[in-house]
Design a protein around this motif. Structure first.
Motif: not given
Length: 132
Positions: A13-14, A16-17, A49, A53
């Motif tokens: 998760l982190r 693409p964030l 991105s 996500l």
């Protein structure tokens, strides 16, 4: 097992964030006069991105629905010659690294077409990410 899953999901998760945030912050800043090509590339990075996500969050939600027994599975005959190319298209730009070679006359399968497409996207995405 839960700790390992949480660590993997957190990283997935982190990444693409962080990419989307960096691209957007770069475009928002006034220190650099971006060329149209650079702006387009940063916007494309942010969009890719955020798409990734979105896929990850949808997968997490579906997984929790499956575990809770509230995600309905609608089995029906599915033509793989239709669903595999659609799944490859859902990959976005990495689809250029995927080669689909389905034998002619391949029989259909009994599956939920939406869930099968999501499974195929996940498999192809992992293959692209973790293989040459």
């Amino acid at each position: 097992m839960r700790t390992a899953l949480l660590a993997a999901v957190s990283h997935d998760l982190r990444t693409p964030l962080a990419s989307a945030k960096a691209a957007i912050e770069s475009l928002s800043g006034t220190e650099v006069a971006w060329s149209p090509e650079d702006r387009a590339e940063l916007l494309a990075t942010a969009a890719e991105s955020l798409d990734e996500l979105d896929r990850l969050v949808a997968n997490l939600l579906d997984t929790s629905r499956l575990q809770a027994g509230v995600l309905g599975v609608a089995l029906e005959p599915v033509d793989l010659e239709e669903i595999v190319p659609r799944a490859a298209d859902d990959l976005g730009p990495p689809r250029d690294r995927v080669e689909c070679d389905l034998p002619a006359g391949l029989p259909g399968v009994l599956a939920d077409p939406v869930l099968l497409e999501r499974v195929l996207v996940n498999l192809m995405s992992n293959a692209v990410r973790h293989s040459p």
